[in-house]
Design a protein around this motif. Structure first.
Motif, PDB file in Angstrom:
ATOM      1  N   LEU A   2      54.057  28.209  35.248  1.00 28.93           N
ATOM      2  CA  LEU A   2      52.637  28.080  34.949  1.00 28.93           C
ATOM      3  C   LEU A   2      51.765  28.411  36.155  1.00 28.93           C
ATOM      4  O   LEU A   2      50.803  29.174  36.048  1.00 28.93           O
ATOM      5  N   ASP A   3      52.092  27.841  37.289  1.00 27.00           N
ATOM      6  CA  ASP A   3      51.278  28.066  38.484  1.00 27.00           C
ATOM      7  C   ASP A   3      51.270  29.535  38.892  1.00 27.00           C
ATOM      8  O   ASP A   3      50.225  30.084  39.237  1.00 27.00           O
ATOM      9  N   THR A   4      52.424  30.169  38.798  1.00 29.15           N
ATOM     10  CA  THR A   4      52.503  31.595  39.142  1.00 29.15           C
ATOM     11  C   THR A   4      51.647  32.427  38.198  1.00 29.15           C
ATOM     12  O   THR A   4      50.910  33.312  38.637  1.00 29.15           O
ATOM     13  N   ILE A   5      51.717  32.140  36.914  1.00 26.97           N
ATOM     14  CA  ILE A   5      50.935  32.900  35.933  1.00 26.97           C
ATOM     15  C   ILE A   5      49.441  32.730  36.190  1.00 26.97           C
ATOM     16  O   ILE A   5      48.683  33.706  36.192  1.00 26.97           O
ATOM     17  N   LEU A   6      49.017  31.496  36.431  1.00 34.31           N
ATOM     18  CA  LEU A   6      47.588  31.245  36.659  1.00 34.31           C
ATOM     19  C   LEU A   6      47.089  31.840  37.968  1.00 34.31           C
ATOM     20  O   LEU A   6      45.984  32.379  38.034  1.00 34.31           O
ATOM     21  N   LYS A   7      47.895  31.754  39.019  1.00 38.43           N
ATOM     22  CA  LYS A   7      47.425  32.113  40.359  1.00 38.43           C
ATOM     23  C   LYS A   7      47.562  33.595  40.703  1.00 38.43           C
ATOM     24  O   LYS A   7      46.965  34.057  41.662  1.00 38.43           O
ATOM     25  N   PHE A   8      48.369  34.330  39.944  1.00 34.81           N
ATOM     26  CA  PHE A   8      48.453  35.756  40.253  1.00 34.81           C
ATOM     27  C   PHE A   8      48.004  36.651  39.105  1.00 34.81           C
ATOM     28  O   PHE A   8      46.900  37.186  39.159  1.00 34.81           O
ATOM     29  N   PRO A   9      48.778  36.812  38.043  1.00 32.75           N
ATOM     30  CA  PRO A   9      48.338  37.801  37.053  1.00 32.75           C
ATOM     31  C   PRO A   9      47.038  37.432  36.350  1.00 32.75           C
ATOM     32  O   PRO A   9      46.202  38.301  36.108  1.00 32.75           O
ATOM     33  N   PHE A  10      46.832  36.141  36.057  1.00 35.39           N
ATOM     34  CA  PHE A  10      45.590  35.764  35.386  1.00 35.39           C
ATOM     35  C   PHE A  10      44.403  35.840  36.331  1.00 35.39           C
ATOM     36  O   PHE A  10      43.325  36.283  35.941  1.00 35.39           O
ATOM     37  N   LEU A  11      44.594  35.424  37.560  1.00 31.00           N
ATOM     38  CA  LEU A  11      43.499  35.480  38.526  1.00 31.00           C
ATOM     39  C   LEU A  11      43.100  36.932  38.803  1.00 31.00           C
ATOM     40  O   LEU A  11      41.934  37.306  38.658  1.00 31.00           O
ATOM     41  N   TYR A  12      44.060  37.752  39.183  1.00 32.07           N
ATOM     42  CA  TYR A  12      43.765  39.157  39.485  1.00 32.07           C
ATOM     43  C   TYR A  12      43.297  39.914  38.241  1.00 32.07           C
ATOM     44  O   TYR A  12      42.316  40.660  38.283  1.00 32.07           O
ATOM     45  N   GLY A  13      43.985  39.702  37.130  1.00 31.64           N
ATOM     46  CA  GLY A  13      43.587  40.371  35.894  1.00 31.64           C
ATOM     47  C   GLY A  13      42.172  40.013  35.486  1.00 31.64           C
ATOM     48  O   GLY A  13      41.414  40.849  35.000  1.00 31.64           O
ATOM     49  N   GLY A  14      41.790  38.769  35.702  1.00 36.60           N
ATOM     50  CA  GLY A  14      40.467  38.304  35.299  1.00 36.60           C
ATOM     51  C   GLY A  14      39.316  38.833  36.123  1.00 36.60           C
ATOM     52  O   GLY A  14      38.207  38.990  35.622  1.00 36.60           O
ATOM     53  N   VAL A  15      39.562  39.125  37.395  1.00 33.45           N
ATOM     54  CA  VAL A  15      38.480  39.640  38.240  1.00 33.45           C
ATOM     55  C   VAL A  15      38.457  41.168  38.293  1.00 33.45           C
ATOM     56  O   VAL A  15      37.480  41.755  38.751  1.00 33.45           O
ATOM     57  N   SER A  16      39.516  41.790  37.831  1.00 36.30           N
ATOM     58  CA  SER A  16      39.644  43.251  37.978  1.00 36.30           C
ATOM     59  C   SER A  16      38.600  44.057  37.225  1.00 36.30           C
ATOM     60  O   SER A  16      38.120  45.072  37.730  1.00 36.30           O
ATOM     61  N   LEU A  17      38.245  43.634  36.028  1.00 34.28           N
ATOM     62  CA  LEU A  17      37.229  44.375  35.264  1.00 34.28           C
ATOM     63  C   LEU A  17      35.817  44.097  35.783  1.00 34.28           C
ATOM     64  O   LEU A  17      35.076  45.049  36.046  1.00 34.28           O
ATOM     65  N   PRO A  18      35.423  42.832  35.960  1.00 36.43           N
ATOM     66  CA  PRO A  18      34.068  42.576  36.482  1.00 36.43           C
ATOM     67  C   PRO A  18      33.814  43.219  37.855  1.00 36.43           C
ATOM     68  O   PRO A  18      32.708  43.649  38.146  1.00 36.43           O
ATOM     69  N   ARG A  19      34.848  43.277  38.674  1.00 33.35           N
ATOM     70  CA  ARG A  19      34.707  43.883  40.005  1.00 33.35           C
ATOM     71  C   ARG A  19      34.962  45.387  39.998  1.00 33.35           C
ATOM     72  O   ARG A  19      34.935  46.033  41.042  1.00 33.35           O
ATOM     73  N   GLU A  20      35.264  45.907  38.819  1.00 32.61           N
ATOM     74  CA  GLU A  20      35.493  47.344  38.613  1.00 32.61           C
ATOM     75  C   GLU A  20      36.643  47.901  39.435  1.00 32.61           C
ATOM     76  O   GLU A  20      36.618  49.048  39.874  1.00 32.61           O
ATOM     77  N   TYR A  21      37.696  47.072  39.608  1.00 34.30           N
ATOM     78  CA  TYR A  21      38.917  47.579  40.244  1.00 34.30           C
ATOM     79  C   TYR A  21      39.619  48.553  39.311  1.00 34.30           C
ATOM     80  O   TYR A  21      40.232  49.518  39.757  1.00 34.30           O
ATOM     81  N   TRP A  22      39.559  48.257  38.006  1.00 31.58           N
ATOM     82  CA  TRP A  22      40.214  49.049  36.971  1.00 31.58           C
ATOM     83  C   TRP A  22      39.277  49.187  35.788  1.00 31.58           C
ATOM     84  O   TRP A  22      38.421  48.343  35.566  1.00 31.58           O
ATOM     85  N   LYS A  23      39.470  50.250  35.002  1.00 32.32           N
ATOM     86  CA  LYS A  23      38.680  50.431  33.784  1.00 32.32           C
ATOM     87  C   LYS A  23      39.305  49.709  32.602  1.00 32.32           C
ATOM     88  O   LYS A  23      38.622  49.327  31.659  1.00 32.32           O
ATOM     89  N   ARG A  24      40.616  49.533  32.652  1.00 31.59           N
ATOM     90  CA  ARG A  24      41.329  48.851  31.574  1.00 31.59           C
ATOM     91  C   ARG A  24      42.391  47.956  32.191  1.00 31.59           C
ATOM     92  O   ARG A  24      43.140  48.393  33.066  1.00 31.59           O
ATOM     93  N   VAL A  25      42.454  46.708  31.733  1.00 28.99           N
ATOM     94  CA  VAL A  25      43.491  45.769  32.171  1.00 28.99           C
ATOM     95  C   VAL A  25      44.175  45.224  30.924  1.00 28.99           C
ATOM     96  O   VAL A  25      43.514  44.713  30.019  1.00 28.99           O
ATOM     97  N   HIS A  26      45.486  45.354  30.907  1.00 26.00           N
ATOM     98  CA  HIS A  26      46.276  44.885  29.771  1.00 26.00           C
ATOM     99  C   HIS A  26      47.367  43.963  30.307  1.00 26.00           C
ATOM    100  O   HIS A  26      48.159  44.369  31.153  1.00 26.00           O
ATOM    101  N   ILE A  27      47.385  42.727  29.805  1.00 31.41           N
ATOM    102  CA  ILE A  27      48.414  41.770  30.196  1.00 31.41           C
ATOM    103  C   ILE A  27      49.384  41.622  29.034  1.00 31.41           C
ATOM    104  O   ILE A  27      48.982  41.359  27.901  1.00 31.41           O
TER     105      ILE A  27
END
Length: 115
Positions: A15-40
């Protein structure tokens, strides 16, 4: 042309790994325009964790609101008895091998992370 799409494959049940890495990075990637599309993509044991952890379920809803896409391996989902629950969250449950294969073969448009 630079890669514009990010596919994050989660098979980890921590749980901690999922929340602290893929969900955290995935969640900020679109608003910060790191990527145009994020798919988890959930695969294997991560599906059981998602099924059992309300905090992950709430986070999925939040990430969907910012445009993150979700899918889950239908075979695994059915093995964990989670189809109805995951679909109600807005997660597409299908044969994820198709998107995974596309992303693996298309290194011009897709970047991948596995957790």
């Amino acid at each position: 042309m630079a890669k514009e799409n990010l596919l994050i494959v989660i098979s980890n049940d921590n749980l901690d790994t999922i929340l602290k890495f893929p969900f955290l990075y995935g969640g900020v990637s679109l608003p910060r325009e790191y990527w145009k599309r994020v798919h988890i993509m959930f695969w294997g044991a991560s599906i059981k964790t998602l099924k059992d952890e309300p905090i992950l379920q709430e986070k999925v809803k939040e990430l969907l609101e910012v445009g993150v896409e979700f899918s889950s391996c239908i075979v695994c989902v059915e093995e964990y008895g989670a189809l109805e629950q995951l679909e109600s969250l807005g997660i597409i449950c299908n044969h994820t091998g198709e998107l995974l294969t596309t992303a693996l073969k298309d290194d011009k448009h897709w970047a991948m992370l596995t957790v």
